[in-house]
Design a protein around this motif. Structure first.
Motif, PDB file in Angstrom:
ATOM      1  N   MET A 140      36.023 -15.269  23.802  1.00  0.00           N
ATOM      2  CA  MET A 140      35.975 -16.376  22.846  1.00  0.00           C
ATOM      3  C   MET A 140      36.529 -17.673  23.415  1.00  0.00           C
ATOM      4  N   GLY A 141      36.453 -17.884  24.735  1.00  0.00           N
ATOM      5  CA  GLY A 141      37.016 -19.098  25.300  1.00  0.00           C
ATOM      6  C   GLY A 141      38.518 -18.962  25.477  1.00  0.00           C
ATOM      7  N   ASP A 142      39.237 -20.037  25.249  1.00  0.00           N
ATOM      8  CA  ASP A 142      40.696 -20.057  25.419  1.00  0.00           C
ATOM      9  C   ASP A 142      41.340 -19.219  24.312  1.00  0.00           C
ATOM     10  N   PRO A 143      41.943 -18.064  24.638  1.00  0.00           N
ATOM     11  CA  PRO A 143      42.505 -17.187  23.606  1.00  0.00           C
ATOM     12  C   PRO A 143      43.572 -17.861  22.757  1.00  0.00           C
ATOM     13  N   GLU A 144      44.433 -18.680  23.394  1.00  0.00           N
ATOM     14  CA  GLU A 144      45.487 -19.335  22.635  1.00  0.00           C
ATOM     15  C   GLU A 144      44.925 -20.361  21.665  1.00  0.00           C
ATOM     16  N   ASP A 145      43.901 -21.081  22.086  1.00  0.00           N
ATOM     17  CA  ASP A 145      43.311 -22.092  21.215  1.00  0.00           C
ATOM     18  C   ASP A 145      42.601 -21.444  20.031  1.00  0.00           C
ATOM     19  N   ILE A 146      41.840 -20.381  20.295  1.00  0.00           N
ATOM     20  CA  ILE A 146      41.155 -19.682  19.210  1.00  0.00           C
ATOM     21  C   ILE A 146      42.167 -19.108  18.230  1.00  0.00           C
ATOM     22  N   ALA A 147      43.250 -18.527  18.756  1.00  0.00           N
ATOM     23  CA  ALA A 147      44.290 -17.980  17.885  1.00  0.00           C
ATOM     24  C   ALA A 147      44.930 -19.079  17.048  1.00  0.00           C
ATOM     25  N   ARG A 148      45.202 -20.236  17.666  1.00  0.00           N
ATOM     26  CA  ARG A 148      45.802 -21.345  16.923  1.00  0.00           C
ATOM     27  C   ARG A 148      44.896 -21.795  15.792  1.00  0.00           C
ATOM     28  N   VAL A 149      43.616 -21.968  16.098  1.00  0.00           N
ATOM     29  CA  VAL A 149      42.662 -22.421  15.089  1.00  0.00           C
ATOM     30  C   VAL A 149      42.583 -21.440  13.921  1.00  0.00           C
ATOM     31  N   THR A 150      42.454 -20.166  14.242  1.00  0.00           N
ATOM     32  CA  THR A 150      42.284 -19.176  13.178  1.00  0.00           C
ATOM     33  C   THR A 150      43.547 -19.034  12.331  1.00  0.00           C
ATOM     34  N   VAL A 151      44.699 -19.032  12.981  1.00  0.00           N
ATOM     35  CA  VAL A 151      45.951 -18.912  12.222  1.00  0.00           C
ATOM     36  C   VAL A 151      46.146 -20.125  11.318  1.00  0.00           C
ATOM     37  N   GLU A 152      45.891 -21.319  11.829  1.00  0.00           N
ATOM     38  CA  GLU A 152      46.037 -22.525  11.003  1.00  0.00           C
ATOM     39  C   GLU A 152      45.077 -22.508   9.820  1.00  0.00           C
ATOM     40  N   ALA A 153      43.844 -22.072  10.060  1.00  0.00           N
ATOM     41  CA  ALA A 153      42.856 -22.044   8.984  1.00  0.00           C
ATOM     42  C   ALA A 153      43.245 -21.049   7.900  1.00  0.00           C
ATOM     43  N   VAL A 154      43.744 -19.903   8.310  1.00  0.00           N
ATOM     44  CA  VAL A 154      44.165 -18.895   7.324  1.00  0.00           C
ATOM     45  C   VAL A 154      45.378 -19.388   6.545  1.00  0.00           C
ATOM     46  N   ARG A 155      46.352 -19.947   7.241  1.00  0.00           N
ATOM     47  CA  ARG A 155      47.554 -20.447   6.565  1.00  0.00           C
ATOM     48  C   ARG A 155      47.234 -21.602   5.613  1.00  0.00           C
ATOM     49  N   ALA A 156      46.194 -22.364   5.937  1.00  0.00           N
ATOM     50  CA  ALA A 156      45.786 -23.464   5.051  1.00  0.00           C
ATOM     51  C   ALA A 156      45.307 -22.946   3.700  1.00  0.00           C
ATOM     52  N   GLN A 157      44.923 -21.653   3.652  1.00  0.00           N
ATOM     53  CA  GLN A 157      44.511 -21.042   2.395  1.00  0.00           C
ATOM     54  C   GLN A 157      45.682 -20.353   1.695  1.00  0.00           C
ATOM     55  N   GLY A 158      46.890 -20.525   2.255  1.00  0.00           N
ATOM     56  CA  GLY A 158      48.068 -19.904   1.663  1.00  0.00           C
ATOM     57  C   GLY A 158      48.141 -18.415   1.899  1.00  0.00           C
ATOM     58  N   ARG A 159      47.515 -17.938   2.971  1.00  0.00           N
ATOM     59  CA  ARG A 159      47.457 -16.506   3.243  1.00  0.00           C
ATOM     60  C   ARG A 159      48.237 -16.142   4.507  1.00  0.00           C
ATOM     61  N   ARG A 160      48.763 -14.938   4.509  1.00  0.00           N
ATOM     62  CA  ARG A 160      49.312 -14.361   5.729  1.00  0.00           C
ATOM     63  C   ARG A 160      48.142 -13.932   6.618  1.00  0.00           C
ATOM     64  N   VAL A 161      48.443 -13.655   7.892  1.00  0.00           N
ATOM     65  CA  VAL A 161      47.354 -13.367   8.822  1.00  0.00           C
ATOM     66  C   VAL A 161      47.733 -12.245   9.777  1.00  0.00           C
ATOM     67  N   ILE A 162      46.767 -11.385  10.052  1.00  0.00           N
ATOM     68  CA  ILE A 162      46.874 -10.366  11.093  1.00  0.00           C
ATOM     69  C   ILE A 162      45.905 -10.752  12.196  1.00  0.00           C
ATOM     70  N   VAL A 163      46.401 -10.894  13.409  1.00  0.00           N
ATOM     71  CA  VAL A 163      45.565 -11.255  14.553  1.00  0.00           C
ATOM     72  C   VAL A 163      45.470 -10.053  15.488  1.00  0.00           C
ATOM     73  N   SER A 164      44.253  -9.649  15.783  1.00  0.00           N
ATOM     74  CA  SER A 164      44.015  -8.548  16.720  1.00  0.00           C
ATOM     75  C   SER A 164      43.781  -9.117  18.119  1.00  0.00           C
ATOM     76  N   HIS A 165      44.538  -8.609  19.102  1.00  0.00           N
ATOM     77  CA  HIS A 165      44.330  -9.055  20.483  1.00  0.00           C
ATOM     78  C   HIS A 165      42.874  -8.884  20.886  1.00  0.00           C
ATOM     79  N   GLY A 166      42.341  -7.656  20.718  1.00  0.00           N
ATOM     80  CA  GLY A 166      40.985  -7.341  21.142  1.00  0.00           C
ATOM     81  C   GLY A 166      40.775  -7.606  22.619  1.00  0.00           C
TER      82      GLY A 166
END
Length: 405
Positions: free
Chosen positions: A254-280
């Motif tokens: 998925m490209g830069d792993p840290e950047d993708i993780a940052r984007v997804t975590v920020e988007a989930v938190r913007a919805q007021g939700r906790r997040v589980i991130v799978s390394h994969g």
């Protein structure tokens, strides 16, 4: 009865063989599985008491780029796969009654040749309808062979696909066939698919449409109840608050792993939700504050997805089927292959949304999550989950043992 199952694929392509193997054993059959030598595949099969024969190179190393490209590129790797699967299936299949193959064309071609040499039944299975020729959908592009943008007739595109498959894999397949005393074939694709392929996908999630030139046997998805407990830390995280959003992209880079993780975590938190991130295999690696964020490696998706608010994933057949079966709303971020098809099906069924494009931003993923987290999406996802068939592997096992195609 003795059955050999084979796949050169990622985890999502090997897992259905686990389901089929378990059902075959329940019916008294002896089963072996030829699969890539990745450690996780061996552990998964050993966990259900099924023997695995490591075959070919590590898929994980290939997908993540840890194996350097060979000078001959795709043709050379194809030749290696043909030979590896032929040789290993010949050894594992001595005295067997039927060979079942799925995965990449050159690996399947090796299995088909082994079936001819052994004089036993051969069955090809696909996990998604879009890999099979049909007037109702376009083919997926072959390596280095993009589809003609100006051609809209699906039959013409499938004719071109057959020529492309022959151009990409024909030399490797036929050189090996001639070396073992078998005649060459002029249509590798149809040779390995046969005119009666099996479709191991759920008829609600991924139906086969008629009319068609193929006599497709749709068995349903090959599912197996996964009884493995979740890691203690993950269970504690789930118990400590409201249902989180799961984010994982399986074996897809998925490209830069840290950047993708940052984007997804920020988007989930913007919805007021906790997040589980799978390394994969994508190697997602969240950085910074970890409040409300849990990072997990291998986990039982069946046990996990049902406890989430939504699942953000790449749209592979296995992950989409499990998420749909669990009743979790989905956001699918397709990267290629069959993933755009499954993304579209999730949106069409109203059980989630298809992200527009392979590279999410905080804004685009936030918008998709708002749709997935809407109450009506949860209601629809729950309803569709109740319609998913769970007997696909049992249906396929009975067909194999009864001698039916």
């Amino acid at each position: 009865m003795r059955v050999v199952l084979s796949a050169y694929d990622s985890r999502g392509g090997v897992e259905p063989l686990v389901g089929l193997a378990v059902e075959l054993r329940e019916l008294g059959a002896e089963v072996r599985v030829c699969a890539p030598p990745d450690e996780e595949f061996g552990k998964r099969l050993a966990g259900v008491g099924v023997e695995m024969v490591p075959t070919g190179r590590s898929v994980r190393r290939l997908v993540t780029g840890r194996t350097s490209p060979t000078p001959g590129g795709v043709p050379k790797r194809a030749a290696e796969l043909v030979a590896a699967f032929h040789d290993n299936v010949m050894a594992a299949g001595e005295g067997c009654d039927v060979l079942v193959a799925t995965g990449l064309v050159p690996a399947v071609a090796g299995v088909r040749s082994a079936a001819e040499k052994l004089g036993v039944r051969y069955v090809y299975a696909s996990y998604q309808p879009v890999s099979l020729p049909s007037p109702h959908h376009r083919p997926m592009p072959r390596p280095g062979r993009p589809l003609a943008a100006d051609v809209t007739d699906n039959r013409a595109l499938w004719d071109q696909d057959a020529r492309d498959a022959q151009a990409v894999f024909g030399e490797a397949v036929n050189t090996h066939r001639v070396s073992i005393g078998l005649p060459p074939v002029d249509n590798v694709r149809d040779h390995v698919f046969t005119n009666r392929p099996w479709l191991a996908s759920d008829p609600v999630l991924a139906p086969w449409r008629q009319p068609s030139d193929l006599e497709v046997v749709q068995t349903g998805a090959w599912l197996v109840p996964d009884e493995r407990p979740l890691p203690a830390g993950l269970s504690a995280f789930l118990d400590a608050g409201t249902p989180p959003v799961y984010v994982g992209f399986g074996s897809v880079p998925m490209g830069d792993p840290e950047d993708i993780a940052r984007v997804t975590v920020e988007a989930v938190r913007a919805q007021g939700r906790r997040v589980i991130v799978s390394h994969g295999w994508a190697g997602l690696a969240p950085v910074g504050g970890q409040d409300g964020c849990f990072v997990v490696g291998e986990a039982n998706h069946q046990a996990l997805f049902g406890r989430t608010a939504a699942v953000v994933h790449h749209g592979g057949a296995g992950t989409t089927t499990t998420a749909t079966w669990s009743g979790a709303p989905q956001v699918v971020v397709p990267q290629g292959g069959d993933q755009p098809y499954f993304a579209a099906r999730v949106a069409e069924l109203g059980i989630g949304t298809a992200h527009d494009g392979p590279a999410p931003t905080v804004e685009s993923l936030s918008a998709a999550l708002r749709t997935a987290l809407a109450p009506e999406t949860r209601v629809r996802a729950t309803a569709v989950a109740g319609a998913i068939r769970t007997d696909g592997a049992a249906v396929a096992a009975r067909l194999l043992l009864d001698g039916g195609n």
